[in-house]
Design a protein around this motif. Structure first.
Motif, PDB file in Angstrom:
ATOM      1  N   ALA A 241     -23.583  97.343 -19.861  1.00  0.00           N
ATOM      2  CA  ALA A 241     -22.186  97.054 -20.188  1.00  0.00           C
ATOM      3  C   ALA A 241     -21.872  97.419 -21.637  1.00  0.00           C
ATOM      4  CB  ALA A 241     -21.891  95.575 -19.931  1.00  0.00           C
ATOM      5  N   ALA A 242     -22.757  97.029 -22.546  1.00  0.00           N
ATOM      6  CA  ALA A 242     -22.511  97.272 -23.966  1.00  0.00           C
ATOM      7  C   ALA A 242     -22.565  98.754 -24.309  1.00  0.00           C
ATOM      8  CB  ALA A 242     -23.526  96.498 -24.806  1.00  0.00           C
ATOM      9  N   ARG A 243     -23.553  99.451 -23.783  1.00  0.00           N
ATOM     10  CA  ARG A 243     -23.698 100.873 -24.110  1.00  0.00           C
ATOM     11  C   ARG A 243     -22.624 101.726 -23.447  1.00  0.00           C
ATOM     12  NH1 ARG A 243     -28.256 103.214 -25.617  1.00  0.00           N
ATOM     13  NH2 ARG A 243     -26.800 104.901 -26.085  1.00  0.00           N
TER      14      ARG A 243
ATOM     15  N   GLY B 133     -19.543 100.552 -22.344  1.00  0.00           N
ATOM     16  CA  GLY B 133     -18.179 100.098 -22.560  1.00  0.00           C
ATOM     17  C   GLY B 133     -17.477  99.681 -21.285  1.00  0.00           C
ATOM     18  N   VAL B 134     -18.215  98.988 -20.390  1.00  0.00           N
ATOM     19  CA  VAL B 134     -17.646  98.509 -19.131  1.00  0.00           C
ATOM     20  C   VAL B 134     -18.015  97.040 -18.943  1.00  0.00           C
ATOM     21  CG1 VAL B 134     -17.756 100.779 -18.025  1.00  0.00           C
ATOM     22  CG2 VAL B 134     -19.692  99.189 -17.794  1.00  0.00           C
ATOM     23  N   ARG B 135     -17.396  96.411 -17.948  1.00  0.00           N
ATOM     24  CA  ARG B 135     -17.813  95.089 -17.503  1.00  0.00           C
ATOM     25  C   ARG B 135     -18.670  95.259 -16.257  1.00  0.00           C
ATOM     26  NH1 ARG B 135     -13.179  92.916 -16.306  1.00  0.00           N
ATOM     27  NH2 ARG B 135     -12.910  91.670 -18.195  1.00  0.00           N
ATOM     28  N   CYS B 136     -19.816  94.596 -16.220  1.00  0.00           N
ATOM     29  CA  CYS B 136     -20.652  94.574 -15.024  1.00  0.00           C
ATOM     30  C   CYS B 136     -20.334  93.296 -14.253  1.00  0.00           C
ATOM     31  CB  CYS B 136     -22.132  94.619 -15.390  1.00  0.00           C
ATOM     32  SG  CYS B 136     -22.679  96.209 -16.046  1.00  0.00           S
ATOM     33  N   ALA B 137     -19.632  93.442 -13.138  1.00  0.00           N
ATOM     34  CA  ALA B 137     -19.241  92.301 -12.305  1.00  0.00           C
ATOM     35  C   ALA B 137     -20.238  92.184 -11.164  1.00  0.00           C
ATOM     36  CB  ALA B 137     -17.831  92.496 -11.772  1.00  0.00           C
ATOM     37  N   ILE B 138     -21.029  91.115 -11.175  1.00  0.00           N
ATOM     38  CA  ILE B 138     -22.096  90.925 -10.197  1.00  0.00           C
ATOM     39  C   ILE B 138     -21.707  89.815  -9.229  1.00  0.00           C
ATOM     40  CG2 ILE B 138     -24.502  90.191  -9.910  1.00  0.00           C
ATOM     41  CD1 ILE B 138     -25.047  91.467 -12.671  1.00  0.00           C
ATOM     42  N   ASP B 139     -21.925  90.061  -7.945  1.00  0.00           N
ATOM     43  CA  ASP B 139     -21.698  89.053  -6.905  1.00  0.00           C
ATOM     44  C   ASP B 139     -23.040  88.396  -6.607  1.00  0.00           C
ATOM     45  OD1 ASP B 139     -21.277  87.569  -4.594  1.00  0.00           O
ATOM     46  OD2 ASP B 139     -19.953  89.058  -3.686  1.00  0.00           O
ATOM     47  N   LEU B 140     -23.199  87.166  -7.057  1.00  0.00           N
ATOM     48  CA  LEU B 140     -24.482  86.483  -6.937  1.00  0.00           C
ATOM     49  C   LEU B 140     -24.933  86.363  -5.483  1.00  0.00           C
ATOM     50  CD1 LEU B 140     -26.427  85.369  -9.017  1.00  0.00           C
ATOM     51  CD2 LEU B 140     -25.379  83.121  -8.732  1.00  0.00           C
ATOM     52  N   ASP B 141     -23.984  86.287  -4.559  1.00  0.00           N
ATOM     53  CA  ASP B 141     -24.336  86.180  -3.144  1.00  0.00           C
ATOM     54  C   ASP B 141     -24.984  87.456  -2.613  1.00  0.00           C
ATOM     55  OD1 ASP B 141     -23.357  83.591  -2.962  1.00  0.00           O
ATOM     56  OD2 ASP B 141     -21.348  84.247  -2.371  1.00  0.00           O
ATOM     57  N   LEU B 142     -24.787  88.569  -3.316  1.00  0.00           N
ATOM     58  CA  LEU B 142     -25.357  89.839  -2.870  1.00  0.00           C
ATOM     59  C   LEU B 142     -26.723  90.129  -3.489  1.00  0.00           C
ATOM     60  CD1 LEU B 142     -22.200  92.166  -3.055  1.00  0.00           C
ATOM     61  CD2 LEU B 142     -23.110  90.944  -1.061  1.00  0.00           C
ATOM     62  N   VAL B 143     -27.108  89.343  -4.495  1.00  0.00           N
ATOM     63  CA  VAL B 143     -28.371  89.602  -5.196  1.00  0.00           C
ATOM     64  C   VAL B 143     -29.541  89.165  -4.316  1.00  0.00           C
ATOM     65  CG1 VAL B 143     -29.777  89.062  -7.210  1.00  0.00           C
ATOM     66  CG2 VAL B 143     -27.298  89.330  -7.453  1.00  0.00           C
ATOM     67  N   PRO B 144     -30.450  90.076  -3.960  1.00  0.00           N
ATOM     68  CA  PRO B 144     -31.587  89.697  -3.111  1.00  0.00           C
ATOM     69  C   PRO B 144     -32.626  88.917  -3.908  1.00  0.00           C
ATOM     70  CG  PRO B 144     -31.784  91.995  -3.755  1.00  0.00           C
ATOM     71  CD  PRO B 144     -30.468  91.514  -4.310  1.00  0.00           C
ATOM     72  N   LEU B 145     -32.949  87.720  -3.434  1.00  0.00           N
ATOM     73  CA  LEU B 145     -33.957  86.894  -4.092  1.00  0.00           C
ATOM     74  C   LEU B 145     -35.306  87.071  -3.403  1.00  0.00           C
ATOM     75  CD1 LEU B 145     -32.040  83.526  -4.673  1.00  0.00           C
ATOM     76  CD2 LEU B 145     -32.655  85.239  -6.393  1.00  0.00           C
TER      77      LEU B 145
END
Length: 242
Positions: free
Chosen positions: A175-177, A179-191
């Motif tokens: 995001a910092a490098r 210049g964007v926002r990283c919008a993450i959907d926690l329900d989609l993150v595989p645990l």
């Protein structure tokens, strides 16, 4: 190159990581063989994030005088299990164990961290949180090798890195490098099995996180948007010197 996973030097992709006893590992939690694998794998993970094919490793070992030959041989057997040859290195004596590995490779295209664009999808190469779950049980896991996945993603990814410092922390680097926002959907993150959401901040999963217009079948966990920072995932992660 300093802010990317690896440097590019006259056609070579070069990366280096050091593992220090008492900082990065405890010998009562890990075997010498697994330590060898780990030292090689964390460097090969940087090559994977660069879409590189490994060419070899340079290994420097500093160890206490009471370290046995069998322990050193077991360490190098673990390194050899990665399938990447050791091309050279150094051995010396020290008060505590220190293992420094330099990995060399070649890549047709290095995505880096600064090319993500609004509309890109965020994908990961595998389940997350396994390292944190293992640490809670006083053990370390062998980091995965995602070299083939890295080469596939590097052909299309706008930005890519390996997840060594935690999901929020590493997404924040993109995001910092970029210049964007990283919008993450926690329900989609595989645990990973046994992992919780809190383990996402531990780091050391060494899966790949890429921003890409084409997910190529990898697990989508969010997208890049106009703005800055990271949304949707608990903050925190590994920071050196803190």
């Amino acid at each position: 190159a300093i802010e990317n996973d690896a440097a590019q030097v006259e056609g070579l992709v070069v990366t280096q990581d050091a593992l220090v006893e008492g900082v990065h590992f405890r010998l009562d939690w890990i075997s010498w063989r697994d330590l060898g694998w780990r030292a090689a794998a964390v460097n090969l993970s940087d090559l994977a994030a660069s879409g590189a094919e490994p060419a070899g490793l340079i290994v420097s070992l500093a160890a206490p005088g009471e370290t046995s030959v069998d322990e050193v041989l077991e360490l190098y057997e673990g390194i050899a299990e990665t399938g990447v040859p050791v091309l050279g290195g150094d051995t010396t004596r020290s008060d505590q164990l220190l293992l420094s590995v330099t990995a060399l490779g070649r890549s047709e295209r290095v995505p880096g961290r600064s090319g993500a664009r609004p509309g890109d999808l965020l994908v990961v190469s595998g389940p997350l949180g396994a390292a944190g779950a293992a640490f809670r049980n006083a053990r370390y896991l062998r980091p995965p090798l995602r070299l083939e996945e890295g080469r596939r993603l590097a052909r299309v990814a706008s930005a890519m890195l390996d997840l060594s410092d935690g999901l929020a922390q590493d997404a924040g680097h993109i995001a910092a490098r970029s210049g964007v926002r990283c919008a993450i959907d926690l329900d989609l993150v595989p645990l990973a099995d046994g992992a919780t959401v809190e383990d996402l901040g531990f780091g050391e999963d060494y899966e790949l996180l890429a921003a890409t217009p084409d997910p190529l079948g990898f697990t989508v966990i969010g997208r890049c948007e106009e703005g800055f920072g990271v949304d949707g995932v608990p903050t925190g992660g590994w920071e050196h010197f803190r």
